[in-house]
Design a protein around this motif. Structure first.
Motif, mmCIF file in Angstrom:
data_model
loop_
_atom_site.group_PDB
_atom_site.id
_atom_site.type_symbol
_atom_site.label_atom_id
_atom_site.label_comp_id
_atom_site.label_asym_id
_atom_site.label_seq_id
_atom_site.Cartn_x
_atom_site.Cartn_y
_atom_site.Cartn_z
ATOM 1 N N GLY A 120 18.461 10.957 6.780
ATOM 2 C CA GLY A 120 18.092 11.668 5.563
ATOM 3 C C GLY A 120 16.588 11.854 5.402
ATOM 4 N N PRO A 121 15.778 10.770 5.511
ATOM 5 C CA PRO A 121 14.327 10.928 5.344
ATOM 6 C C PRO A 121 13.670 11.875 6.348
ATOM 7 C CG PRO A 121 14.948 8.634 5.055
ATOM 8 C CD PRO A 121 16.166 9.341 5.548
ATOM 9 N N PRO A 122 13.935 11.770 7.672
ATOM 10 C CA PRO A 122 13.268 12.720 8.574
ATOM 11 C C PRO A 122 13.689 14.170 8.362
ATOM 12 C CG PRO A 122 14.821 11.334 9.794
ATOM 13 C CD PRO A 122 14.673 10.739 8.434
ATOM 14 N N LEU A 123 14.937 14.409 8.019
ATOM 15 C CA LEU A 123 15.374 15.783 7.766
ATOM 16 C C LEU A 123 14.727 16.333 6.487
ATOM 17 C CD1 LEU A 123 19.161 15.553 8.722
ATOM 18 C CD2 LEU A 123 17.338 16.710 9.992
ATOM 19 N N ALA A 124 14.658 15.505 5.461
ATOM 20 C CA ALA A 124 13.979 15.927 4.231
ATOM 21 C C ALA A 124 12.493 16.146 4.499
ATOM 22 C CB ALA A 124 14.179 14.873 3.134
ATOM 23 N N GLY A 125 11.899 15.246 5.303
ATOM 24 C CA GLY A 125 10.484 15.391 5.635
ATOM 25 C C GLY A 125 10.197 16.673 6.384
ATOM 26 N N ALA A 126 11.065 17.024 7.316
ATOM 27 C CA ALA A 126 10.889 18.273 8.060
ATOM 28 C C ALA A 126 10.959 19.475 7.130
ATOM 29 C CB ALA A 126 11.958 18.378 9.146
ATOM 30 N N ALA A 127 11.884 19.438 6.155
ATOM 31 C CA ALA A 127 11.993 20.548 5.199
ATOM 32 C C ALA A 127 10.711 20.686 4.382
ATOM 33 C CB ALA A 127 13.192 20.318 4.274
ATOM 34 N N LEU A 128 10.110 19.570 3.987
ATOM 35 C CA LEU A 128 8.864 19.614 3.227
ATOM 36 C C LEU A 128 7.729 20.188 4.063
ATOM 37 C CD1 LEU A 128 9.037 16.143 1.422
ATOM 38 C CD2 LEU A 128 9.426 18.390 0.405
ATOM 39 N N LEU A 161 10.606 6.304 -2.227
ATOM 40 C CA LEU A 161 11.067 7.677 -2.021
ATOM 41 C C LEU A 161 11.915 7.778 -0.752
ATOM 42 C CD1 LEU A 161 11.004 10.573 -3.057
ATOM 43 C CD2 LEU A 161 8.923 10.946 -1.704
ATOM 44 N N ALA A 162 11.503 7.082 0.315
ATOM 45 C CA ALA A 162 12.279 7.099 1.556
ATOM 46 C C ALA A 162 13.650 6.469 1.347
ATOM 47 C CB ALA A 162 11.519 6.371 2.661
ATOM 48 N N VAL A 201 8.194 9.465 9.203
ATOM 49 C CA VAL A 201 7.825 8.212 9.870
ATOM 50 C C VAL A 201 8.421 6.995 9.179
ATOM 51 C CG1 VAL A 201 5.699 9.185 10.797
ATOM 52 C CG2 VAL A 201 5.638 7.947 8.630
ATOM 53 N N SER A 202 9.073 7.184 8.019
ATOM 54 C CA SER A 202 9.698 6.038 7.358
ATOM 55 C C SER A 202 10.801 5.428 8.223
ATOM 56 C CB SER A 202 10.273 6.451 5.997
ATOM 57 O OG SER A 202 11.375 7.327 6.149
ATOM 58 N N THR A 203 11.301 6.200 9.183
ATOM 59 C CA THR A 203 12.269 5.654 10.134
ATOM 60 C C THR A 203 11.709 4.417 10.817
ATOM 61 O OG1 THR A 203 13.213 7.843 10.547
ATOM 62 C CG2 THR A 203 13.610 6.154 12.224
ATOM 63 N N TYR A 204 10.422 4.424 11.089
ATOM 64 C CA TYR A 204 9.802 3.315 11.817
ATOM 65 C C TYR A 204 9.460 2.150 10.905
ATOM 66 C CZ TYR A 204 9.894 6.830 15.334
ATOM 67 O OH TYR A 204 10.355 7.774 16.204
ATOM 68 N N HIS A 205 9.633 2.365 9.595
ATOM 69 C CA HIS A 205 9.537 1.241 8.664
ATOM 70 C C HIS A 205 10.785 0.382 8.762
ATOM 71 C CE1 HIS A 205 9.525 -0.211 4.223
ATOM 72 N NE2 HIS A 205 8.914 -1.082 4.997
ATOM 73 N N GLN A 206 11.900 1.003 9.108
ATOM 74 C CA GLN A 206 13.174 0.286 9.162
ATOM 75 C C GLN A 206 13.658 0.079 10.594
ATOM 76 O OE1 GLN A 206 16.293 2.610 7.336
ATOM 77 N NE2 GLN A 206 15.562 4.525 8.208
ATOM 78 N N ILE A 237 0.827 -1.203 0.000
ATOM 79 C CA ILE A 237 0.000 0.000 0.000
ATOM 80 C C ILE A 237 0.865 1.258 0.000
ATOM 81 C CG2 ILE A 237 -1.748 1.288 1.305
ATOM 82 C CD1 ILE A 237 -2.722 -1.416 2.402
ATOM 83 N N LEU A 238 1.959 1.206 0.739
ATOM 84 C CA LEU A 238 2.829 2.377 0.900
ATOM 85 C C LEU A 238 4.067 2.309 0.010
ATOM 86 C CD1 LEU A 238 2.626 2.484 4.797
ATOM 87 C CD2 LEU A 238 1.466 4.029 3.212
ATOM 88 N N TYR A 239 4.028 1.458 -1.007
ATOM 89 C CA TYR A 239 5.216 1.185 -1.822
ATOM 90 C C TYR A 239 5.880 2.438 -2.400
ATOM 91 C CZ TYR A 239 8.207 -1.298 -5.136
ATOM 92 O OH TYR A 239 9.284 -1.772 -5.846
ATOM 93 N N PRO A 240 5.138 3.375 -3.013
ATOM 94 C CA PRO A 240 5.814 4.560 -3.566
ATOM 95 C C PRO A 240 6.558 5.364 -2.507
ATOM 96 C CG PRO A 240 3.567 4.400 -4.396
ATOM 97 C CD PRO A 240 3.686 3.403 -3.287
ATOM 98 N N PHE A 241 5.987 5.439 -1.293
ATOM 99 C CA PHE A 241 6.646 6.184 -0.221
ATOM 100 C C PHE A 241 7.878 5.438 0.282
ATOM 101 C CE2 PHE A 241 2.033 7.060 0.058
ATOM 102 C CZ PHE A 241 2.069 8.363 -0.409
#
Length: 248
Positions: A111-119, A54-55, A189-194, A47-51
């Motif tokens: 990288g993902p949380p910092l990019a997410g915060a910028a967005l 990107l992460a 939140v992709s951090t919690y995927h890994q 369901i979350l494959y595109p994200f």
């Protein structure tokens, strides 16, 4: 008779920059929680494959760009259909010693949380939101030309870039506001995927994990660094939402 003042001028007010029509804060928090939970259940990855892809791009670009900043060479980026990826870099020479490879290792998971915060922060005005989406879409395309060297990545990364550019150029304001904040939350939140990766010393066939690399150079155990980055990702998400929704 008292003469009216000749110095009277109408009060001019500076028009505030247009604000993006943003998702409600409650919905964004709910989306973050739902995403973190969905990644833990069977089928959630599809369901979350595109994200996920990107992460992974944010993660591997974090490694590569940090290596560049520290004087190394970012050779190539490989992203695979299972959501994993590898950034290849070399030539790191620094007087800072073992802290340099540790910083490069940490730049991936962060990288993902910092990019997410910028967005999320860019969503405070329509102008910056549109600009940020254009930059993100363009950089996805540019990274494909310069660094991406896997067949899956050569298809998936430019496709994501074109979709994001299309939204920036054609979508109405409310759609851009929704997309930029939703992408930002998903990246954080992709951090919690890994989580299993953060708290593991192995990356399977790809070698040792980033946290195990940090353990090698900074001595403290990998689970300490995994926990620290998980907490940091949550703090970054909360603070970026707090700033984005702060009353002017």
């Amino acid at each position: 008779m008292r003469q009216p003042s000749k110095n009277f001028e109408p009060l001019l007010t500076k028009e505030a920059p247009p604000v993006v029509e943003r998702m409600g804060l409650t919905w964004l928090v709910a989306a973050a929680i739902a995403t973190a939970l969905l990644w833990q259940v069977p089928g959630g990855d599809y369901i979350l494959y595109p994200f996920t892809i990107l992460a992974t791009w944010f993660h591997e670009m974090g490694h590569g760009l940090m290596a560049l900043l520290l004087g190394g060479q970012f050779q190539k980026l490989q992203i695979f259909s299972n959501g994993s990826g590898v950034a290849t870099y070399y030539g790191i020479q620094s007087s800072l010693g073992p802290i340099v490879p540790a910083i490069i290792a940490a730049a991936g998971p962060m990288g993902p949380p910092l990019a997410g915060a910028a967005l999320i922060l860019a969503s405070r005005s329509f102008t910056t939101a549109t600009l940020c989406l254009k930059i993100l879409g363009s950089f996805l395309l540019l990274s494909t030309l310069i660094w991406v060297r896997s067949w899956f990545g050569l298809v998936a990364i430019p496709l994501l870039g074109l979709i994001i550019l299309g939204i920036a150029l054609r979508a109405p304001r409310w759609t851009q506001g929704f997309v930029i904040q939703f992408l930002g939350v998903q990246a954080c939140v992709s951090t919690y995927h890994q989580l299993d990766y953060l708290f593991s010393s192995s990356a399977g066939p790809l070698g040792i994990s980033d946290t195990a690399q940090m353990q090698r150079y900074l001595l403290l155990p990998y689970w300490f660094w995994g926990g620290l980055m998980a907490i940091a990702s949550l703090v970054i998400l909360i603070q970026s939402l707090r700033v984005a929704y702060r009353s002017e």
